[in-house]
Motif scaffolding. Structure first.
Motif, PDB file in Angstrom:
ATOM      1  N   ALA A  74       0.829  -1.204   0.000  1.00 27.36           N
ATOM      2  CA  ALA A  74       0.000   0.000   0.000  1.00 27.36           C
ATOM      3  C   ALA A  74       0.867   1.259   0.000  1.00 27.36           C
ATOM      4  O   ALA A  74       0.439   2.315  -0.492  1.00 27.36           O
ATOM      5  CB  ALA A  74      -0.930   0.007   1.205  1.00 27.36           C
ATOM      6  N   LYS A  75       2.070   1.150   0.564  1.00 25.51           N
ATOM      7  CA  LYS A  75       2.983   2.291   0.626  1.00 25.51           C
ATOM      8  C   LYS A  75       4.103   2.181  -0.401  1.00 25.51           C
ATOM      9  O   LYS A  75       4.999   3.023  -0.424  1.00 25.51           O
ATOM     10  CB  LYS A  75       3.584   2.405   2.021  1.00 25.51           C
ATOM     11  N   ASN A  76       4.070   1.126  -1.225  1.00 23.98           N
ATOM     12  CA  ASN A  76       5.147   0.919  -2.210  1.00 23.98           C
ATOM     13  C   ASN A  76       6.522   0.963  -1.543  1.00 23.98           C
ATOM     14  O   ASN A  76       7.452   1.621  -2.042  1.00 23.98           O
ATOM     15  CB  ASN A  76       5.076   1.960  -3.331  1.00 23.98           C
ATOM     16  N   THR A  77       6.644   0.280  -0.420  1.00 22.66           N
ATOM     17  CA  THR A  77       7.867   0.345   0.350  1.00 22.66           C
ATOM     18  C   THR A  77       8.290  -1.057   0.786  1.00 22.66           C
ATOM     19  O   THR A  77       7.451  -1.886   1.149  1.00 22.66           O
ATOM     20  CB  THR A  77       7.682   1.237   1.589  1.00 22.66           C
ATOM     21  N   VAL A  78       9.583  -1.291   0.740  1.00 24.05           N
ATOM     22  CA  VAL A  78      10.163  -2.513   1.271  1.00 24.05           C
ATOM     23  C   VAL A  78      11.146  -2.131   2.369  1.00 24.05           C
ATOM     24  O   VAL A  78      11.824  -1.100   2.274  1.00 24.05           O
ATOM     25  CB  VAL A  78      10.824  -3.349   0.152  1.00 24.05           C
ATOM     26  N   TYR A  79      11.190  -2.933   3.408  1.00 21.91           N
ATOM     27  CA  TYR A  79      11.993  -2.641   4.588  1.00 21.91           C
ATOM     28  C   TYR A  79      13.033  -3.738   4.827  1.00 21.91           C
ATOM     29  O   TYR A  79      12.865  -4.882   4.407  1.00 21.91           O
ATOM     30  CB  TYR A  79      11.099  -2.553   5.829  1.00 21.91           C
ATOM     31  N   LEU A  80      14.075  -3.364   5.541  1.00 27.94           N
ATOM     32  CA  LEU A  80      15.041  -4.340   6.019  1.00 27.94           C
ATOM     33  C   LEU A  80      15.344  -4.008   7.476  1.00 27.94           C
ATOM     34  O   LEU A  80      16.005  -3.005   7.762  1.00 27.94           O
ATOM     35  CB  LEU A  80      16.319  -4.330   5.192  1.00 27.94           C
ATOM     36  N   GLN A  81      14.838  -4.834   8.379  1.00 32.73           N
ATOM     37  CA  GLN A  81      15.148  -4.693   9.791  1.00 32.73           C
ATOM     38  C   GLN A  81      16.419  -5.465  10.067  1.00 32.73           C
ATOM     39  O   GLN A  81      16.487  -6.670   9.800  1.00 32.73           O
ATOM     40  CB  GLN A  81      13.996  -5.233  10.644  1.00 32.73           C
ATOM     41  N   MET A  82      17.414  -4.784  10.596  1.00 28.78           N
ATOM     42  CA  MET A  82      18.717  -5.387  10.845  1.00 28.78           C
ATOM     43  C   MET A  82      18.996  -5.335  12.344  1.00 28.78           C
ATOM     44  O   MET A  82      19.105  -4.243  12.914  1.00 28.78           O
ATOM     45  CB  MET A  82      19.801  -4.653  10.063  1.00 28.78           C
ATOM     46  N   ASN A  83      19.108  -6.489  12.947  1.00 25.34           N
ATOM     47  CA  ASN A  83      19.387  -6.601  14.372  1.00 25.34           C
ATOM     48  C   ASN A  83      20.727  -7.266  14.599  1.00 25.34           C
ATOM     49  O   ASN A  83      21.256  -7.950  13.721  1.00 25.34           O
ATOM     50  CB  ASN A  83      18.286  -7.413  15.065  1.00 25.34           C
ATOM     51  N   ASN A  84      21.262  -7.079  15.805  1.00 23.31           N
ATOM     52  CA  ASN A  84      22.543  -7.691  16.167  1.00 23.31           C
ATOM     53  C   ASN A  84      23.592  -7.448  15.085  1.00 23.31           C
ATOM     54  O   ASN A  84      24.251  -8.382  14.612  1.00 23.31           O
ATOM     55  CB  ASN A  84      22.352  -9.185  16.410  1.00 23.31           C
ATOM     56  N   LEU A  85      23.734  -6.206  14.704  1.00 24.79           N
ATOM     57  CA  LEU A  85      24.648  -5.859  13.625  1.00 24.79           C
ATOM     58  C   LEU A  85      26.093  -6.147  13.997  1.00 24.79           C
ATOM     59  O   LEU A  85      26.496  -6.022  15.166  1.00 24.79           O
ATOM     60  CB  LEU A  85      24.476  -4.394  13.250  1.00 24.79           C
ATOM     61  N   LYS A  86      26.855  -6.528  12.991  1.00 20.59           N
ATOM     62  CA  LYS A  86      28.262  -6.869  13.150  1.00 20.59           C
ATOM     63  C   LYS A  86      29.104  -5.961  12.267  1.00 20.59           C
ATOM     64  O   LYS A  86      28.607  -5.459  11.246  1.00 20.59           O
ATOM     65  CB  LYS A  86      28.484  -8.327  12.744  1.00 20.59           C
ATOM     66  N   PRO A  87      30.373  -5.772  12.602  1.00 24.84           N
ATOM     67  CA  PRO A  87      31.235  -4.937  11.748  1.00 24.84           C
ATOM     68  C   PRO A  87      31.238  -5.399  10.287  1.00 24.84           C
ATOM     69  O   PRO A  87      31.329  -4.555   9.379  1.00 24.84           O
ATOM     70  CB  PRO A  87      32.607  -5.078  12.399  1.00 24.84           C
ATOM     71  N   GLU A  88      31.105  -6.684  10.049  1.00 24.94           N
ATOM     72  CA  GLU A  88      31.119  -7.179   8.667  1.00 24.94           C
ATOM     73  C   GLU A  88      29.841  -6.853   7.909  1.00 24.94           C
ATOM     74  O   GLU A  88      29.753  -7.113   6.704  1.00 24.94           O
ATOM     75  CB  GLU A  88      31.368  -8.688   8.632  1.00 24.94           C
ATOM     76  N   ASP A  89      28.852  -6.279   8.571  1.00 26.82           N
ATOM     77  CA  ASP A  89      27.651  -5.796   7.886  1.00 26.82           C
ATOM     78  C   ASP A  89      27.860  -4.409   7.284  1.00 26.82           C
ATOM     79  O   ASP A  89      26.980  -3.892   6.586  1.00 26.82           O
ATOM     80  CB  ASP A  89      26.465  -5.747   8.840  1.00 26.82           C
ATOM     81  N   THR A  90      29.002  -3.800   7.567  1.00 24.21           N
ATOM     82  CA  THR A  90      29.303  -2.483   7.021  1.00 24.21           C
ATOM     83  C   THR A  90      29.300  -2.525   5.497  1.00 24.21           C
ATOM     84  O   THR A  90      29.995  -3.346   4.881  1.00 24.21           O
ATOM     85  CB  THR A  90      30.667  -1.990   7.532  1.00 24.21           C
ATOM     86  N   ALA A  91      28.481  -1.682   4.875  1.00 27.55           N
ATOM     87  CA  ALA A  91      28.318  -1.707   3.423  1.00 27.55           C
ATOM     88  C   ALA A  91      27.367  -0.586   3.012  1.00 27.55           C
ATOM     89  O   ALA A  91      26.720   0.035   3.867  1.00 27.55           O
ATOM     90  CB  ALA A  91      27.737  -3.042   2.973  1.00 27.55           C
ATOM     91  N   VAL A  92      27.286  -0.363   1.711  1.00 25.43           N
ATOM     92  CA  VAL A  92      26.201   0.432   1.154  1.00 25.43           C
ATOM     93  C   VAL A  92      25.091  -0.543   0.770  1.00 25.43           C
ATOM     94  O   VAL A  92      25.342  -1.537   0.083  1.00 25.43           O
ATOM     95  CB  VAL A  92      26.649   1.254  -0.061  1.00 25.43           C
ATOM     96  N   TYR A  93      23.885  -0.247   1.229  1.00 22.81           N
ATOM     97  CA  TYR A  93      22.745  -1.131   1.002  1.00 22.81           C
ATOM     98  C   TYR A  93      21.833  -0.540  -0.071  1.00 22.81           C
ATOM     99  O   TYR A  93      21.530   0.662  -0.051  1.00 22.81           O
ATOM    100  CB  TYR A  93      21.970  -1.332   2.301  1.00 22.81           C
ATOM    101  N   TYR A  94      21.402  -1.406  -0.965  1.00 25.41           N
ATOM    102  CA  TYR A  94      20.557  -1.012  -2.084  1.00 25.41           C
ATOM    103  C   TYR A  94      19.332  -1.932  -2.140  1.00 25.41           C
ATOM    104  O   TYR A  94      19.416  -3.106  -1.779  1.00 25.41           O
ATOM    105  CB  TYR A  94      21.284  -1.166  -3.413  1.00 25.41           C
ATOM    106  N   CYS A  95      18.249  -1.423  -2.647  1.00 30.90           N
ATOM    107  CA  CYS A  95      17.129  -2.303  -2.979  1.00 30.90           C
ATOM    108  C   CYS A  95      16.951  -2.298  -4.494  1.00 30.90           C
ATOM    109  O   CYS A  95      17.409  -1.394  -5.198  1.00 30.90           O
ATOM    110  CB  CYS A  95      15.838  -1.876  -2.289  1.00 30.90           C
ATOM    111  N   ASN A  96      16.315  -3.335  -4.988  1.00 31.39           N
ATOM    112  CA  ASN A  96      16.051  -3.427  -6.417  1.00 31.39           C
ATOM    113  C   ASN A  96      15.036  -4.528  -6.659  1.00 31.39           C
ATOM    114  O   ASN A  96      14.799  -5.372  -5.773  1.00 31.39           O
ATOM    115  CB  ASN A  96      17.324  -3.708  -7.206  1.00 31.39           C
ATOM    116  N   VAL A  97      14.463  -4.525  -7.803  1.00 34.28           N
ATOM    117  CA  VAL A  97      13.646  -5.643  -8.254  1.00 34.28           C
ATOM    118  C   VAL A  97      14.591  -6.813  -8.516  1.00 34.28           C
ATOM    119  O   VAL A  97      15.658  -6.638  -9.113  1.00 34.28           O
ATOM    120  CB  VAL A  97      12.862  -5.284  -9.531  1.00 34.28           C
ATOM    121  N   ARG A  98      14.254  -7.990  -8.022  1.00 36.35           N
ATOM    122  CA  ARG A  98      15.131  -9.146  -8.148  1.00 36.35           C
ATOM    123  C   ARG A  98      15.539  -9.379  -9.579  1.00 36.35           C
ATOM    124  O   ARG A  98      14.723  -9.353 -10.491  1.00 36.35           O
ATOM    125  CB  ARG A  98      14.424 -10.401  -7.613  1.00 36.35           C
TER     126      ARG A  98
END
Length: 119
Positions: A74-98
């Motif tokens: 309904a909001k044309n939105t996709v989310y990513l909830q990220m918990n317990n983050l680690k240093p190796e999660d450091t990155a630029v995050y992008y969304c896209n159509v698969r």
């Protein structure tokens, strides 16, 4: 054509949480399988989480149990909830159509949102 705008990144300590959002324009969003990708410094961009139009999800082993992808058609939105983050999660995050594999999306890439996790 769908356009994508990512937001929600930032600097967080290890063990912390962030919620990323991806706002999509265009009428075909609800029909599209979507993915969150990330590109760590000096590395290739790759898929970390995906969700079908019907809400089925899958995750890369590296984030399974810590990240949750969801969508609000309904909001044309996709989310990513990220918990317990680690240093190796450091990155630029992008969304896209698969796309057809773990590295490609079907639309031009947005600007992404940067996540930095300190130890």
């Amino acid at each position: 054509q769908v356009q994508l705008v990512e937001s929600g990144g930032g600097l967080v300590q290890a063990g912390g949480s962030l919620r990323l959002s991806c706002a999509a324009s265009g009428s075909s969003f609800s029909l599209s399988a979507m993915g969150w990708y990330r590109q760590p410094p000096g590395k290739q961009r790759e898929l970390v989480a995906a969700i079908t139009s019907g809400g089925s999800t899958n995750y890369a082993d590296s984030v399974k149990g810590r990240f949750t992808i969801s969508r609000d058609n309904a909001k044309n939105t996709v989310y990513l909830q990220m918990n317990n983050l680690k240093p190796e999660d450091t990155a630029v995050y992008y969304c896209n159509v698969r796309g057809s594999d773990l590295y490609t999306g079907r639309l031009p890439w947005g600007q992404g949102t940067r996540v930095a996790v300190s130890s």
